[in-house]
Structure formats: structure tokens, C-alpha cells
Motif scaffolding. Structure first.
Motif, short mmCIF file in Angstrom:
data_model
loop_
_atom_site.label_atom_id
_atom_site.label_comp_id
_atom_site.label_asym_id
_atom_site.label_seq_id
_atom_site.Cartn_x
_atom_site.Cartn_y
_atom_site.Cartn_z
N LYS A 189 -31.52 -8.06 34.89
CA LYS A 189 -31.84 -8.29 36.30
C LYS A 189 -33.27 -7.86 36.57
O LYS A 189 -33.81 -7.02 35.85
N ARG A 190 -33.86 -8.41 37.65
CA ARG A 190 -35.28 -8.09 37.87
C ARG A 190 -35.48 -6.76 38.58
O ARG A 190 -36.57 -6.22 38.62
N GLY A 191 -34.40 -6.23 39.19
CA GLY A 191 -34.51 -4.93 39.85
C GLY A 191 -35.14 -5.03 41.22
O GLY A 191 -35.49 -6.12 41.67
N PRO A 192 -35.29 -3.89 41.91
CA PRO A 192 -35.83 -3.89 43.27
C PRO A 192 -37.29 -4.31 43.31
O PRO A 192 -38.02 -4.17 42.32
N LYS A 193 -37.67 -4.82 44.48
CA LYS A 193 -39.07 -5.22 44.66
C LYS A 193 -39.93 -3.97 44.85
O LYS A 193 -39.54 -3.03 45.55
N LEU A 194 -41.09 -3.97 44.23
CA LEU A 194 -42.02 -2.84 44.36
C LEU A 194 -42.82 -2.99 45.65
O LEU A 194 -43.20 -4.10 46.03
N ARG A 195 -43.06 -1.86 46.30
CA ARG A 195 -43.83 -1.87 47.55
C ARG A 195 -44.89 -0.78 47.51
O ARG A 195 -44.72 0.26 46.86
N ALA A 196 -45.99 -1.03 48.22
CA ALA A 196 -47.06 -0.03 48.30
C ALA A 196 -46.50 1.26 48.88
O ALA A 196 -45.70 1.23 49.81
N GLY A 197 -46.89 2.39 48.30
CA GLY A 197 -46.43 3.70 48.78
C GLY A 197 -45.29 4.27 47.95
O GLY A 197 -44.85 5.39 48.20
N MET A 198 -44.80 3.51 46.97
CA MET A 198 -43.80 4.08 46.06
C MET A 198 -44.53 4.94 45.02
O MET A 198 -45.57 4.53 44.49
N THR A 199 -43.98 6.12 44.74
CA THR A 199 -44.53 6.96 43.67
C THR A 199 -43.49 7.06 42.56
O THR A 199 -42.33 7.40 42.80
N LEU A 200 -43.92 6.73 41.35
CA LEU A 200 -43.01 6.54 40.23
C LEU A 200 -43.50 7.29 39.00
O LEU A 200 -44.71 7.44 38.80
N CYS A 201 -42.55 7.72 38.17
CA CYS A 201 -42.87 8.25 36.85
C CYS A 201 -42.45 7.24 35.80
O CYS A 201 -41.26 6.94 35.67
N ILE A 202 -43.43 6.71 35.10
CA ILE A 202 -43.17 5.79 33.99
C ILE A 202 -43.33 6.61 32.73
O ILE A 202 -44.38 7.24 32.53
#
Ligand code: MF3
Ligand code: CO
Length: 250
Positions: A189-202
């Protein structure tokens, strides 16, 4: 629970939290050398974090007994620092740490060479780092989360390395682990849409051999099942309308 969108004010605090953590890492990297114990690295990291007036967020997280995760060679992540665990020339050591600044968390990891290491080990470290950069290319507002996962997977496949599946990246902010989970392997699945202001650890965790891992009896240390060596590379990042920002770079 939806994925948090940070306000401009929160983003400033995240930036500062991450900047301080990157500074800690810069000093930890200098301390990595043959003869140092994994406990000495933990004590130094703990002191550096507290000198900044911050709190180490790993300490006592779900009972974790230290401030810095120190994982050597076939240890993938969550290695527990020990006085009698000495680093030797040719080892690789993964350091993973985070801190809290004014209520905002940062989190990052790097694998370092101890003295001179083999070409194969250096290749693993370099590929793991580059897989993060392949992933983050997709971290743009309007894209979907799993484009990050798929990009990491596609890059690592070319090496034949094993991508750890049992542990994943994550959102971060007022908590160390927030939604969403960020797998490092291909998703249907493609997963949730990314939006400005999300902070993520890759944070790709890559094994030279097979992907399978197991937990030691200490209930923390994750090791490769086949004994092959493993590398880790993690940054806290900010999704924007344009290029993503890497908040923990140094
Ligand atoms: N560093 C891990 C992560 O990236 C969290 C470590 S939790 C600890 O999500 F308890 F081991 F410190
Ligand atoms: Co993390």
C-alpha cells in the motif's frame, strides 16, 4: 491517531533539539577509537546531553538502562553499554541516541568505524547511509509515506544485503515515537499522504547477510540471526512543501 503537523513554533523547538543532538554526536564520533568501552561512550554521551540542559530520552524508556544505545558488529540496535565491552580495531559501532529539549524530542543514529575496518564493512556503512538519502528524496508534501520505504528497499536490493523488518522508523515530536511507522522495506500500500510540518525519523538498519534478527537474553540487544554485521543510519527530518530538511545533520 492522525500524524501530527507541527506548528512553526514547534518546528523551531525541533530544530534546536536536533541541532543539540547533532553536536553531541560530533563529539561522540571523536571518542570512538580502539580501547574505549561501550560504557565510556554512554557516560560521555549522557554528560554531553545534560551539559546542553537536555534530558536523554532513551534513559528508562520502557526500562532501557542507559542513555546511548551502543551496538557492535552483529548487534543491530539497542546494545546495552558495558564496562567490559571494549571496542577493537576493525569493529563497527552503531550509536543511537536522542534528547528532549523544552519538551521536544530528537533521535539519530550512525555507524562508525573503529580504527581501520575492512572494505566490506565500509561498503555496508556507506550503503546504509546512502539508503537513507534515497529514502528522503521521496519525503515531500503530496508524496506518500511508503515511497520512502520503497526507495530504501530498491537501493539496498542492489547490494544483496538484508533489510531489518522487525524494527522501523517513526514520527517524532512531543514523544520519541509518534505515528506513523516507517518501514525500510517495500510496501504494497502507498501509506498516508505526507504533509508539510511532519517530523519523521527515517532509520534503515541493514545486515550484511540475512534480514532476520533475534533478541539477546537481556531483552534489549537485537543481533543478526546469522551473525553477520549490521549498520544503522538515522536522522530526524522535517517534511516541507519543497526539499525536506534534515534536522540532525552535522
Ligand atoms: N533509537 C530507537 C529509535 O530509533 C529507540 C531506542 S529506545 C531505547 O526509535 F530504549 F532503546 F533507548
Ligand atoms: Co528512531
Amino acid at each position: 491517531m492522525a500524524i501530527a503537523i507541527k506548528t512553526e513554533q514547534e518546528i523551531q523547538l525541533m530544530r534546536e533539539s536536533c541541532r543539540l543532538l547533532a553536536d553531541v554526536f560530533q563529539n561522540l564520533e571523536k571518542a570512538v577509537r580502539p580501547g574505549i568501552s561501550t560504557m565510556e561512550i554512554n557516560i560521555l554521551g549522557d554528560q554531553l546531553i545534560r551539559q546542553h540542559g537536555c534530558i536523554p530520552n532513551f534513559f528508562h524508556y520502557n526500562g532501557y538502562p542507559a542513555s546511548i544505545c551502543v551496538s557492535v558488529n552483529d548487534e543491530v540496535v539497542h546494545g546495552i553499554p558495558r564496562k567490559n565491552h571494549i571496542l577493537h580495531e576493525g569493529d563497527i559501532v552503531s550509536l543511537d541516541a536522542g534528547l528532549i529539549y523544552k519538551g521536544y524530542h530528537s533521535d539519530m543514529a550512525r555507524t562508525f568505524a573503529v580504527g581501520q575496518i575492512s572494505q566490506e564493512a565500509q561498503r555496508l556503512i556507506d550503503a546504509t547511509r546512502q539508503s537513507f538519502f534515497e529514502g528522503i528524496k521521496m519525503a515531500r508534501a503530496g508524496n506518500h509515506l511508503h515511497e520512502i520505504s520503497n526507495a530504501i528497499d530498491a537501493y539496498i536490493k542492489t547490494f544483496g544485503y538484508g533489510i531489518v523488518r522487525d524494527l522501523v522508523g517513526h514520527g517524532i515530536g512531543t514523544h520519541l515515537h509518534e505515528e506513523p511507522q516507517i518501514p525500510n522495506f517495500a510496501q504494497f500500500k502507498r501509506g498516508p499522504k505526507l504533509r508539510a510540518g511532519m517530523t519523521l525519523c527515517i532509520e534503515p538498519m541493514i545486515n550484511m547477510g540475512r534480514a532476520d534478527v533475534e533478541w539477546l537474553d537481556d531483552d534489549w540487544t537485537v543481533v543478526t540471526e546469522d551473525g553477520s554485521w549490521s549498520a544503522h543510519y538515522e536522522n530526524t527530518i522535517l517534511v516541507t512543501e519543497g526539499d525536506p530538511e534534515i534536522l540532525t545533520l552535522y
